[in-house]
Design a protein around this motif. Structure first.
Motif, PDB file in Angstrom:
ATOM      1  N   ILE A 208       0.844  -1.205   0.000  1.00 17.87           N
ATOM      2  CA  ILE A 208       0.000   0.000   0.000  1.00 17.87           C
ATOM      3  C   ILE A 208       0.878   1.253   0.000  1.00 17.87           C
ATOM      4  CG2 ILE A 208      -1.550   1.373   1.456  1.00 17.87           C
ATOM      5  CD1 ILE A 208      -2.847  -1.377   2.273  1.00 17.87           C
ATOM      6  N   TYR A 209       1.900   1.264   0.842  1.00 15.79           N
ATOM      7  CA  TYR A 209       2.788   2.432   0.878  1.00 15.79           C
ATOM      8  C   TYR A 209       3.532   2.593  -0.447  1.00 15.79           C
ATOM      9  CZ  TYR A 209       2.008   4.006   5.596  1.00 15.79           C
ATOM     10  OH  TYR A 209       1.436   4.543   6.727  1.00 15.79           O
TER      11      TYR A 209
ATOM     12  N   ASN B 111       2.570   1.612  -3.411  1.00 11.44           N
ATOM     13  CA  ASN B 111       1.604   2.030  -4.412  1.00 11.44           C
ATOM     14  C   ASN B 111       1.251   3.516  -4.272  1.00 11.44           C
ATOM     15  OD1 ASN B 111      -0.367   1.826  -6.436  1.00 11.44           O
ATOM     16  ND2 ASN B 111      -0.950  -0.208  -5.732  1.00 11.44           N
ATOM     17  N   ASN B 112       0.918   3.937  -3.066  1.00  8.43           N
ATOM     18  CA  ASN B 112       0.544   5.334  -2.841  1.00  8.43           C
ATOM     19  C   ASN B 112       1.734   6.284  -3.001  1.00  8.43           C
ATOM     20  OD1 ASN B 112      -2.420   5.563  -2.120  1.00  8.43           O
ATOM     21  ND2 ASN B 112      -1.780   3.837  -0.862  1.00  8.43           N
ATOM     22  N   HIS B 113       2.915   5.838  -2.602  1.00 10.60           N
ATOM     23  CA  HIS B 113       4.134   6.614  -2.783  1.00 10.60           C
ATOM     24  C   HIS B 113       4.384   6.823  -4.274  1.00 10.60           C
ATOM     25  CE1 HIS B 113       8.579   7.162  -2.857  1.00 10.60           C
ATOM     26  NE2 HIS B 113       8.378   7.792  -1.719  1.00 10.60           N
ATOM     27  N   HIS B 114       4.234   5.755  -5.037  1.00 16.84           N
ATOM     28  CA  HIS B 114       4.418   5.823  -6.484  1.00 16.84           C
ATOM     29  C   HIS B 114       3.425   6.809  -7.105  1.00 16.84           C
ATOM     30  CE1 HIS B 114       5.141   4.570 -10.603  1.00 16.84           C
ATOM     31  NE2 HIS B 114       3.847   4.340 -10.738  1.00 16.84           N
ATOM     32  N   HIS B 115       2.158   6.687  -6.717  1.00 20.01           N
ATOM     33  CA  HIS B 115       1.139   7.591  -7.247  1.00 20.01           C
ATOM     34  C   HIS B 115       1.422   9.047  -6.849  1.00 20.01           C
ATOM     35  CE1 HIS B 115      -1.183   4.068  -8.338  1.00 20.01           C
ATOM     36  NE2 HIS B 115      -1.946   4.869  -9.044  1.00 20.01           N
TER      37      HIS B 115
ATOM     38  N   TRP C 154      -7.142   1.490   2.294  1.00 18.78           N
ATOM     39  CA  TRP C 154      -6.091   2.031   1.442  1.00 18.78           C
ATOM     40  C   TRP C 154      -5.674   1.097   0.310  1.00 18.78           C
ATOM     41  CZ3 TRP C 154      -4.369   6.883   1.348  1.00 18.78           C
ATOM     42  CH2 TRP C 154      -4.653   7.694   2.434  1.00 18.78           C
TER      43      TRP C 154
ATOM     44  N   PRO D  38      -5.406   2.596  -4.550  1.00 21.89           N
ATOM     45  CA  PRO D  38      -4.805   3.935  -4.523  1.00 21.89           C
ATOM     46  C   PRO D  38      -5.859   5.013  -4.807  1.00 21.89           C
ATOM     47  CG  PRO D  38      -3.552   2.467  -5.928  1.00 21.89           C
ATOM     48  CD  PRO D  38      -4.800   1.743  -5.547  1.00 21.89           C
ATOM     49  N   ASP D  39      -5.569   6.192  -4.336  1.00 25.60           N
ATOM     50  CA  ASP D  39      -6.504   7.296  -4.481  1.00 25.60           C
ATOM     51  C   ASP D  39      -6.782   7.566  -5.964  1.00 25.60           C
ATOM     52  OD1 ASP D  39      -7.890   9.733  -4.399  1.00 25.60           O
ATOM     53  OD2 ASP D  39      -6.849  10.298  -2.553  1.00 25.60           O
TER      54      ASP D  39
ATOM     55  N   GLU E 247      -4.800   9.413  -9.918  1.00 31.30           N
ATOM     56  CA  GLU E 247      -4.778   8.881 -11.286  1.00 31.30           C
ATOM     57  C   GLU E 247      -5.492   9.827 -12.251  1.00 31.30           C
ATOM     58  OE1 GLU E 247      -5.990   4.826 -11.580  1.00 31.30           O
ATOM     59  OE2 GLU E 247      -4.424   4.151 -10.210  1.00 31.30           O
TER      60      GLU E 247
END
Length: 191
Positions: free
Chosen positions: A55-56, A58-62, A178, A181-182, A186
């Motif tokens: 999750i971290y 993925n969200n960090h990447h986004h 979470w 991703p948000d 995107e």
């Protein structure tokens, strides 16, 4: 400076964290399925932590996909996040090997809380750099999910001294919140 080196470094650290976590699990000496029972809590804790690291990541990447440039504050905020994430192997190992007892479950929740605070700090630094009117600024200006997560992590850590399994349920519920991703990020990237 561009985000490439920051992303590459973070990806490498997260890969090492996952590797260290899996090395914390050891196979039983016996060859029967019954021998796997005692290590089930270790595996379940590893699974939860693996999902959290995912999750971290993925969200960090986004987040970084929506960032135009990084500065020193963002680099340090990112290192702060990686520090707290690097404690996942310890907290995972301790909680799993102690069958979800109160103290290890509280420490696990505290590590989750501090990692979430660190991510919030990283987002704050990005917004400060990119501006409040940037994509990230508009998306994260009033992120209720992030604030709810912080509250739930802290609550879970406190509850662990009374009902550790309820704490685990809370930690799992936040992970489920979470897992996707948000979508606002995107959408902002596509625009």
């Amino acid at each position: 400076m561009k985000t490439g080196r920051l992303e590459a470094f973070s990806d490498g650290v997260l890969a090492i964290i996952i590797t260290i976590m899996v090395l914390g699990m050891s196979a039983p000496e016996a060859y029967t399925f019954e021998a796997l029972k005692p290590i089930l809590p270790v595996f379940l804790t590893y699974l939860l932590s693996f999902v959290y690291i995912g999750i971290y990541w993925n969200n960090h990447h986004h987040l970084l996909q929506a960032v135009n440039k990084v500065n020193g504050k963002i680099l340090w905020a990112n290192l702060n996040l990686l520090f707290w994430l690097s404690l996942f192997p310890f907290a995972t190992d301790w909680m799993g090997k102690n069958y979800f007892e109160d103290n290890p479950t509280a420490i696990y929740g505290l590590v989750l809380f501090m990692a979430a605070v660190a991510f919030k700090i990283l987002v704050f630094c990005v917004i400060k750099s990119e501006g409040k009117d940037s994509n990230i600024g508009r998306i994260y200006s009033k992120d209720r999910r992030m604030n709810l997560s912080l509250f739930l992590y802290l609550s879970g850590a406190g509850i662990s001294f009374f009902i550790p399994m309820l704490s685990l349920t809370i930690y799992l519920a936040v992970a489920i919140m979470w897992i996707v991703p948000d979508p606002r990020i995107e959408k902002a990237i596509k625009e």
